[in-house]
Motif scaffolding. Structure first.
Motif, PDB file in Angstrom:
ATOM      1  N   GLU A  78       0.844  -1.329   0.117  1.00  0.00           N
ATOM      2  CA  GLU A  78      -0.011   0.018  -0.024  1.00  0.00           C
ATOM      3  C   GLU A  78       0.776   1.380  -0.039  1.00  0.00           C
ATOM      4  O   GLU A  78       0.547   2.151  -0.672  1.00  0.00           O
ATOM      5  CB  GLU A  78      -0.809   0.126   1.214  1.00  0.00           C
ATOM      6  N   ARG A  79       2.070   1.246   0.706  1.00  0.00           N
ATOM      7  CA  ARG A  79       2.958   2.567   0.554  1.00  0.00           C
ATOM      8  C   ARG A  79       3.467   2.694  -0.710  1.00  0.00           C
ATOM      9  O   ARG A  79       3.682   3.896  -1.059  1.00  0.00           O
ATOM     10  CB  ARG A  79       3.991   2.274   1.708  1.00  0.00           C
ATOM     11  N   ILE A  80       3.981   1.509  -1.413  1.00  0.00           N
ATOM     12  CA  ILE A  80       4.251   1.507  -2.768  1.00  0.00           C
ATOM     13  C   ILE A  80       3.283   2.382  -3.703  1.00  0.00           C
ATOM     14  O   ILE A  80       3.536   3.036  -4.451  1.00  0.00           O
ATOM     15  CB  ILE A  80       4.686   0.337  -3.549  1.00  0.00           C
ATOM     16  N   LEU A  81       2.053   1.726  -3.749  1.00  0.00           N
ATOM     17  CA  LEU A  81       1.020   2.443  -4.181  1.00  0.00           C
ATOM     18  C   LEU A  81       0.752   4.056  -3.872  1.00  0.00           C
ATOM     19  O   LEU A  81       0.589   4.601  -4.894  1.00  0.00           O
ATOM     20  CB  LEU A  81      -0.427   1.733  -3.989  1.00  0.00           C
ATOM     21  N   GLU A  82       0.787   4.435  -2.768  1.00  0.00           N
ATOM     22  CA  GLU A  82       1.054   5.901  -2.374  1.00  0.00           C
ATOM     23  C   GLU A  82       2.089   6.494  -2.927  1.00  0.00           C
ATOM     24  O   GLU A  82       1.819   7.641  -3.181  1.00  0.00           O
ATOM     25  CB  GLU A  82       0.907   5.944  -0.846  1.00  0.00           C
ATOM     26  N   VAL A  83       3.270   5.973  -3.159  1.00  0.00           N
ATOM     27  CA  VAL A  83       4.406   6.561  -3.497  1.00  0.00           C
ATOM     28  C   VAL A  83       4.221   6.990  -4.872  1.00  0.00           C
ATOM     29  O   VAL A  83       4.686   8.010  -5.559  1.00  0.00           O
ATOM     30  CB  VAL A  83       5.916   5.696  -3.197  1.00  0.00           C
ATOM     31  N   PHE A  84       3.773   5.831  -5.790  1.00  0.00           N
ATOM     32  CA  PHE A  84       3.622   6.147  -7.240  1.00  0.00           C
ATOM     33  C   PHE A  84       2.185   6.808  -7.675  1.00  0.00           C
ATOM     34  O   PHE A  84       2.107   7.053  -8.705  1.00  0.00           O
ATOM     35  CB  PHE A  84       3.813   4.651  -7.931  1.00  0.00           C
ATOM     36  N   GLU A  85       1.400   6.998  -6.787  1.00  0.00           N
ATOM     37  CA  GLU A  85       0.009   7.393  -7.087  1.00  0.00           C
ATOM     38  C   GLU A  85       0.034   8.613  -7.734  1.00  0.00           C
ATOM     39  O   GLU A  85      -0.785   9.075  -8.792  1.00  0.00           O
ATOM     40  CB  GLU A  85      -0.823   7.514  -5.799  1.00  0.00           C
ATOM     41  N   PRO A  86       1.124   9.610  -7.492  1.00  0.00           N
ATOM     42  CA  PRO A  86       0.943  10.965  -8.497  1.00  0.00           C
ATOM     43  C   PRO A  86       1.251  10.600  -9.967  1.00  0.00           C
ATOM     44  O   PRO A  86       0.942  11.556 -10.709  1.00  0.00           O
ATOM     45  CB  PRO A  86       2.404  11.737  -7.791  1.00  0.00           C
ATOM     46  N   LEU A  87       1.847   9.391 -10.262  1.00  0.00           N
ATOM     47  CA  LEU A  87       2.060   9.231 -11.479  1.00  0.00           C
ATOM     48  C   LEU A  87       1.412   8.228 -12.151  1.00  0.00           C
ATOM     49  O   LEU A  87       0.931   7.979 -13.203  1.00  0.00           O
ATOM     50  CB  LEU A  87       3.678   9.048 -11.864  1.00  0.00           C
ATOM     51  N   GLN A  91      -3.956   0.591 -11.619  1.00  0.00           N
ATOM     52  CA  GLN A  91      -2.845   0.072 -12.763  1.00  0.00           C
ATOM     53  C   GLN A  91      -1.484  -0.217 -12.018  1.00  0.00           C
ATOM     54  O   GLN A  91      -1.099  -1.503 -12.412  1.00  0.00           O
ATOM     55  CB  GLN A  91      -2.537   1.345 -13.667  1.00  0.00           C
ATOM     56  N   MET A  92      -1.254   0.218 -11.031  1.00  0.00           N
ATOM     57  CA  MET A  92      -0.033  -0.175 -10.459  1.00  0.00           C
ATOM     58  C   MET A  92       0.014  -1.456  -9.547  1.00  0.00           C
ATOM     59  O   MET A  92       0.528  -2.323  -9.885  1.00  0.00           O
ATOM     60  CB  MET A  92       0.333   1.159  -9.135  1.00  0.00           C
ATOM     61  N   ARG A  93      -1.499  -1.522  -9.016  1.00  0.00           N
ATOM     62  CA  ARG A  93      -1.669  -2.825  -8.443  1.00  0.00           C
ATOM     63  C   ARG A  93      -1.618  -3.841  -9.391  1.00  0.00           C
ATOM     64  O   ARG A  93      -1.179  -5.026  -9.115  1.00  0.00           O
ATOM     65  CB  ARG A  93      -3.272  -2.582  -7.879  1.00  0.00           C
ATOM     66  N   ALA A  94      -2.365  -3.680 -10.468  1.00  0.00           N
ATOM     67  CA  ALA A  94      -2.174  -4.936 -11.573  1.00  0.00           C
ATOM     68  C   ALA A  94      -0.822  -5.143 -11.971  1.00  0.00           C
ATOM     69  O   ALA A  94      -0.357  -6.411 -12.259  1.00  0.00           O
ATOM     70  CB  ALA A  94      -3.062  -4.472 -12.721  1.00  0.00           C
ATOM     71  N   HIS A  95      -0.185  -4.143 -12.222  1.00  0.00           N
ATOM     72  CA  HIS A  95       1.509  -4.335 -12.494  1.00  0.00           C
ATOM     73  C   HIS A  95       2.129  -5.115 -11.341  1.00  0.00           C
ATOM     74  O   HIS A  95       2.861  -6.247 -11.663  1.00  0.00           O
ATOM     75  CB  HIS A  95       2.190  -2.794 -12.591  1.00  0.00           C
ATOM     76  N   ASP A  99       0.679  -7.131  -9.212  1.00  0.00           N
ATOM     77  CA  ASP A  99       0.358  -8.437  -9.273  1.00  0.00           C
ATOM     78  C   ASP A  99       0.762  -9.357 -10.368  1.00  0.00           C
ATOM     79  O   ASP A  99       0.561 -10.383 -10.349  1.00  0.00           O
ATOM     80  CB  ASP A  99      -1.169  -8.386  -9.055  1.00  0.00           C
ATOM     81  N   GLY A 100       1.564  -8.804 -11.347  1.00  0.00           N
ATOM     82  CA  GLY A 100       2.042  -9.361 -12.908  1.00  0.00           C
ATOM     83  C   GLY A 100       0.365  -9.843 -13.341  1.00  0.00           C
ATOM     84  O   GLY A 100       0.370 -10.794 -14.027  1.00  0.00           O
ATOM     85  N   ASP A 101      -0.494  -8.860 -13.222  1.00  0.00           N
ATOM     86  CA  ASP A 101      -1.934  -9.535 -14.000  1.00  0.00           C
ATOM     87  C   ASP A 101      -1.922  -8.725 -15.258  1.00  0.00           C
ATOM     88  O   ASP A 101      -2.490  -7.691 -15.460  1.00  0.00           O
ATOM     89  CB  ASP A 101      -3.020  -8.723 -12.872  1.00  0.00           C
ATOM     90  N   MET A 102      -1.158  -9.394 -16.360  1.00  0.00           N
ATOM     91  CA  MET A 102      -1.038  -8.807 -17.427  1.00  0.00           C
ATOM     92  C   MET A 102      -2.561  -8.815 -18.357  1.00  0.00           C
ATOM     93  O   MET A 102      -2.499  -7.856 -18.868  1.00  0.00           O
ATOM     94  CB  MET A 102      -0.285  -9.597 -18.197  1.00  0.00           C
ATOM     95  N   GLU A 103      -3.446  -9.590 -17.926  1.00  0.00           N
ATOM     96  CA  GLU A 103      -4.769  -9.477 -18.622  1.00  0.00           C
ATOM     97  C   GLU A 103      -5.427  -8.056 -18.189  1.00  0.00           C
ATOM     98  O   GLU A 103      -5.898  -7.333 -19.187  1.00  0.00           O
ATOM     99  CB  GLU A 103      -5.602 -10.559 -17.944  1.00  0.00           C
ATOM    100  N   THR A 104      -5.448  -7.705 -16.925  1.00  0.00           N
ATOM    101  CA  THR A 104      -5.927  -6.583 -16.344  1.00  0.00           C
ATOM    102  C   THR A 104      -4.948  -5.340 -17.144  1.00  0.00           C
ATOM    103  O   THR A 104      -5.679  -4.383 -17.445  1.00  0.00           O
ATOM    104  CB  THR A 104      -5.785  -6.299 -14.992  1.00  0.00           C
TER     105      THR A 104
END
Length: 139
Positions: A95-104, A109-113, A115-120
């Motif tokens: 969740e902290r990683i998501l917060e850090v990159f949220e401005p960009l 999208q970051m969660r899907a990356h 998770d390695g969820d290429m379909e999403t």
């Protein structure tokens, strides 16, 4: 996605968004990377006898076990408590990683990356290119 009739305006908006995001990554990327790499999260077990510290990828960095744990030795319970504590710490680090990159990068999208969820990831890309998803202005 219908490739015979592309949504040119949607594709242009998405290309503009990618360009802005790329430029911001060039400007801010090193600092965001440093922030992300510095993340460490410590979580205590529910009984307070175990403390697990994980890094940005959820990897175990430190494990502290209070000696009082030996008053009631139960290897299975100890293993379950350690596992639960490490997983909760890893979830918080994520969740902290998501917060850090949220401005960009939008969190979904970051969660899907992560998770390695290429379909999403591919579905999101197709939606943006087709103009079905409003481009996000990172400015």
């Amino acid at each position: 996605m219908d490739f015979d009739e592309p949504d040119v305006a949607g594709m242009q908006a998405y290309a503009d968004e990618l360009r802005r995001t790329f430029l911001r990554l060039q400007e801010e990327g090193d600092e965001l990377r440093r922030q992300a790499q510095a993340i460490q999260v410590t979580e205590k077990s529910r009984d307070g006898l175990i403390a697990a510290t994980v890094g940005p990828r959820g990897e175990l960095v430190r494990l502290d076990i209070d000696p009082r744990i030996y008053r009631h030795p139960d290897a299975r319970q100890l293993a379950a408590s350690i596992t639960d504590t490490v997983h909760r710490a890893a979830d918080k680090a994520r969740e902290r990683i998501l917060e850090v990159f949220e401005p960009l990068i939008p969190p979904d999208q970051m969660r899907a990356h992560l998770d390695g969820d290429m379909e999403t990831v591919m579905a999101q890309l197709a939606d943006q290119m087709a103009g079905r998803e409003k481009p996000r202005d990172p400015a």
